[in-house]
Design a protein around this motif. Structure first.
Motif, short mmCIF file in Angstrom:
data_model
loop_
_atom_site.label_atom_id
_atom_site.label_comp_id
_atom_site.label_asym_id
_atom_site.label_seq_id
_atom_site.Cartn_x
_atom_site.Cartn_y
_atom_site.Cartn_z
N ALA B 156 0.80 -0.85 -0.11
CA ALA B 156 0.17 -0.22 0.02
C ALA B 156 1.06 1.21 -0.14
CB ALA B 156 -1.27 0.06 1.44
N ARG B 157 0.50 1.66 -1.00
CA ARG B 157 1.81 3.10 -1.22
C ARG B 157 1.30 4.19 -2.09
NH1 ARG B 157 8.27 1.12 -2.39
NH2 ARG B 157 7.44 0.63 -0.57
N THR B 158 1.19 5.58 -1.33
CA THR B 158 0.93 6.60 -2.46
C THR B 158 1.95 7.72 -3.34
OG1 THR B 158 0.61 8.39 -0.43
CG2 THR B 158 -1.43 6.94 -1.13
N ARG B 159 1.69 8.44 -3.78
CA ARG B 159 2.68 8.92 -4.80
C ARG B 159 2.42 10.66 -5.13
NH1 ARG B 159 7.98 6.95 -7.29
NH2 ARG B 159 8.36 8.50 -8.30
N PRO B 160 2.92 11.48 -4.59
CA PRO B 160 2.25 12.38 -4.92
C PRO B 160 2.38 12.91 -6.45
CG PRO B 160 4.50 13.03 -3.70
CD PRO B 160 3.73 11.11 -3.94
N LEU B 161 1.56 13.37 -7.52
CA LEU B 161 1.60 14.23 -8.52
C LEU B 161 2.63 15.63 -8.28
CD1 LEU B 161 -2.29 14.13 -9.26
CD2 LEU B 161 -0.79 12.20 -9.51
N THR B 162 3.05 15.13 -9.64
CA THR B 162 4.50 16.07 -9.02
C THR B 162 4.03 17.27 -10.53
OG1 THR B 162 4.94 15.04 -11.61
CG2 THR B 162 6.36 14.77 -9.85
N GLN B 163 2.95 17.54 -11.32
CA GLN B 163 2.16 18.36 -11.96
C GLN B 163 0.78 18.01 -11.78
OE1 GLN B 163 3.54 18.04 -15.57
NE2 GLN B 163 5.09 19.25 -15.88
N ASP B 164 -0.27 18.85 -12.83
CA ASP B 164 -1.87 18.69 -12.37
C ASP B 164 -1.87 17.95 -13.53
OD1 ASP B 164 -2.18 19.93 -10.59
OD2 ASP B 164 -2.75 22.15 -10.79
N GLY B 165 -3.13 17.11 -13.96
CA GLY B 165 -3.07 16.94 -14.76
C GLY B 165 -3.33 15.49 -14.69
N TYR B 166 -4.48 14.71 -15.94
CA TYR B 166 -3.70 13.40 -16.14
C TYR B 166 -2.71 12.44 -16.50
CZ TYR B 166 -8.84 12.54 -14.54
OH TYR B 166 -10.25 12.45 -14.19
#
Lengths: 515, 198
Positions: B156-166
């Motif tokens: 179980a792991r999360t990874r922050p988005l580096t930019q907005d958008g899909y």
């Protein structure tokens, strides 16, 4: 003065002075009587020799208490024994009964151990074992050996009969499941019956273990048996291996019988296995005759009905064969006497059961009941006799041989296989093999071609890829159904969307977290 | 009569065609390339990635975004180029092979009965309200034809988005799947399966 004349008077009676000797005499008589009355009984004991016995010194003891003294030792009239005269204390008179026993206690060393060490310093003595019989006996025969069981010990006295003395001797243990419950007291040979009599004793309460169906066997040494049932090795405890012993128990599948009383005789079997050979009282005897070799068939070999032990082989009846056939006996089947026990089968170990077994066999013979000779052990070549019903056999009548009923036999084992192979070859010879072979050859060729084509079909790329294609098709169908479901949802939500498309709404934008 | 009906049909068609223009669709590919220039040795044991099951809410091709608590929406203009279960299996096999240094298989074959099997279950794979991508998965390692379970693991792991958008969301999810592949390769080592990599 007148003369004094003495008057003489004649005195009558016994002078008083005589009272002294009279009283002394009476006292003497009373003392003699007292001594005679208070002295113990005098007994004579006949012994084989007087080793360690001295007049005036050797005591007579019971339970380590001196109750008498040896007064004289003399040779017997036959000059082959010694007669010991002893005086017992008056209180010991009641110990002298018909079955009272005497023996000399001295140092004895044997396989069973060392006894009488206490006499090394104090000298030997004569042990008195009080009896329970009628009182009054005064002459006794001394025992040669020390009895291993004290008199009056509660338990069971019995006799074991064997044809060979074996390794048993006085003092050997009697074991029940390895636990000593008694001992052999004496061993002697009975000339009339030509049997060894081992008199034995089992202590109470273990004597209750002995019933009418109990069997005793020699537990001495190591037992090794290689028979039709296989190879079996049995050893007793270290004590029984060294000095011998007797064990007892019940044969397999036999229940405890009636209680027994003192004096009963039991047969001493040579080993544990042999007690199962004759565990039943009732049996019926039959004769089976085989034309094949009976090498490996020994007396005692099992007789089985469909694998169930039913009896055993008694002996080969060669003498009866010679008597019946005379010089023409060569080549005739060899008769074998077998014993079937109804108790092993569901007929019961009774005379009625034996009669029922006879009737069943007589009827079974008409329905194919036959005896065969089978190999029990390939290593030793031991044979046994198998009984079974062969429905294909022709009906037969029960005959007799040497006064005993017979059971028909059929060939078995290698002999039977050889006959069947011969019959098969005869049938093959009768077949028109060339035609059959040609036809089979053509059929095989066609079959080979068919198999080759089938193999090519199976290994073709189309067939090999069929599972993957099916799986892909199913996945595609699954996705199509999902699309149809989405379309159905859309139509349900907006029925006119088929014609009038909705205003497209952009997807919500994922936003990155900015610090 | 016939003319009137034809005129009505033309009008309806014209009105329908005059609707709002469709928004463009964007497709994202989950692919990993095998390690270039590296010759893989023969696998010391047979390892088969037997199944990759995805949660039912991931069966649509759209990337999934959590729009409120316990509420997700599958994107209509941002789609995975391939069915997610298939692309995940291919991606994981490539990445695990890269980690171990030798090829693992995805096809169950007779040899699989004598080797190890890996069964992966993707329970969550979507963007979150907090601006991250989240991957929750579990996998079992089995041995032999009777599929005796050797071990089970959870990720179980999360990874922050580096930019907005899909596109950033897709990249983050692919990166998370790559981390899952590394975890699976490590777990194989824990049950005694050797790796040719130092």
């Amino acid at each position: 003065m007148a003369d004094a004349t003495p008057e003489v008077s004649k005195r009558r009676g016994i002078p008083r002075i005589w009272l002294v000797p009279i009283i002394a005499l009476l006292l003497g008589i009373w003392m003699v009587y007292w001594t005679w009355h208070n002295q113990g009984p005098e007994i004579t004991i006949t012994l084989a020799n007087a080793e360690g016995i001295e007049a005036g010194k050797t005591k007579i003891k019971t339970r380590s208490v001196a109750v008498g003294l040896v007064e004289s030792v003399r040779l017997g009239e036959d000059l082959e024994s010694v007669i010991v005269t002893a005086r017992l204390d008056p209180v010991a008179a009641n110990l002298l009964r018909e079955d009272t026993q005497f023996w000399v206690v001295r140092v004895r060393v044997g396989l069973g151990g060392v006894s009488g060490l206490g006499t090394l310093l104090s000298g030997g003595y004569i042990e008195l074992d009080p009896g329970e019989g009628a009182p009054g006996r005064r002459h006794f025969e001394g025992l040669k050996d020390v009895p291993v069981t004290p008199g009056g010990t509660p338990g069971l006295k019995f006799t074991l009969l064997s044809e060979e003395a074996g390794a048993l001797s006085v003092g050997n243990p009697i074991l029940y499941n390895g636990f000593q419950v008694g001992r052999v007291e004496s061993t002697d040979f009975d000339v009339e019956s030509q049997h060894i009599h081992h008199r034995a004793f089992i202590d109470a309460p273990y004597d209750a273990l002995v019933t009418s169906t109990t069997r005793f066997w020699n537990a001495s040494g190591i037992s090794f048996n290689a028979t039709a049932d296989g190879i079996e090795l049995r050893t007793g405890s270290l004590q029984t291996m060294l000095i011998g012993g007797v064990a007892f128990g019940l044969p397999d599948d036999v229940k405890a019988g009636q209680p027994v009383e003192d004096g009963i005789n039991f047969e001493l079997h040579p080993d544990r296995k042999s007690i199962n050979d004759q565990p039943y009282e009732h049996y019926v005897e039959y004769v089976v005759a085989f034309s094949q070799s009976v090498r490996g068939l020994r007396p005692g070999a099992p007789v089985e009905y469909r694998g169930l032990p039913s009896g055993r082989v008694e002996r080969l009846m060669l003498e009866e064969l010679a008597a019946e056939s005379g010089e023409e006996g060569e080549g005739r089947p060899i008769p074998i006497l077998v014993r079937l026990e109804p108790g092993r089968l569901p007929f019961g170990d009774t005379s009625e059961g034996a009669a029922r077994l006879k009737r069943s066999i007589e009827k079974g013979i008409q329905n194919g009941f036959r005896a065969t000779l089978e190999t029990g052990n390939l290593l030793t070549g031991s044979l046994f006799i198998s009984l079974d019903i062969y429905p294909d056999e022709e009906a037969a009548e029960q005959g007799t041989f040497a006064g005993r009923p017979t059971i028909p036999t059929i060939a078995s084992g290698i002999d039977s296989i050889a006959k069947k192979v011969t019959q098969l070859l005869d049938k093959l010879n009768e077949l028109r093999l060339e035609e059959v072979t040609d036809s089979a050859d053509v059929t095989l060729q066609e079959l080979t071609v068919a198999i080759t084509e089938l193999r090519a079909l199976v290994s073709s790329h189309g067939v090999q890829s069929l599972p993957n294609s099916i799986e892909s098709s199913l996945d595609e169908l699954d996705r199509t159904l999902n699309s149809v479901r989405a379309l159905a949802d859309a139509l349900e939500h907006q029925p006119n969307s088929l014609i009038f498309s909705r205003e497209p709404t952009p997807d919500p934008e994922p936003r990155a977290t900015h610090p | 009569m016939r003319f009137g009906f034809s005129l009505l049909l033309v009008c309806v068609t014209a009105i329908a065609c005059a609707g709002a223009p469709a928004l463009p669709r964007n497709y994202y590919l989950m692919r990993a390339t095998a390690s270039e220039g590296v010759s893989r040795v023969q696998a010391p044991v047979t390892i088969t990635l037997e199944n990759v099951n995805v949660a039912p809410y991931l069966s649509d091709q759209g990337l999934v975004l959590e729009i409120a608590a316990n509420q997700v929406q599958s994107a209509r203009q941002h789609l995975w180029a391939e069915p997610l279960d298939e692309s995940l299996q291919i991606y994981l096999r490539t990445q695990i092979s890269n980690q171990l240094g030798y090829e693992i298989s995805t096809n169950v074959s007779p040899e699989s009965a004598l080797g190890y099997g890996v069964n992966v279950s993707i329970e969550q794979l979507h963007g979150t309200l907090s601006g991250a991508a989240r991957l929750v998965a579990s996998w079992r390692i089995t041995l032999g034809g009777d599929a005796a379970e050797l071990a089970a693991f959870r990720f179980a792991r999360t990874r922050p988005l580096t930019q907005d958008g899909y596109p950033a969301l897709a990249n983050a999810e692919v990166a998370l799947v790559g981390e899952l592949a590394i975890a699976i390769a490590d777990s194989l080592g824990e049950v005694g399966i050797p790796s040719t990599k130092p």
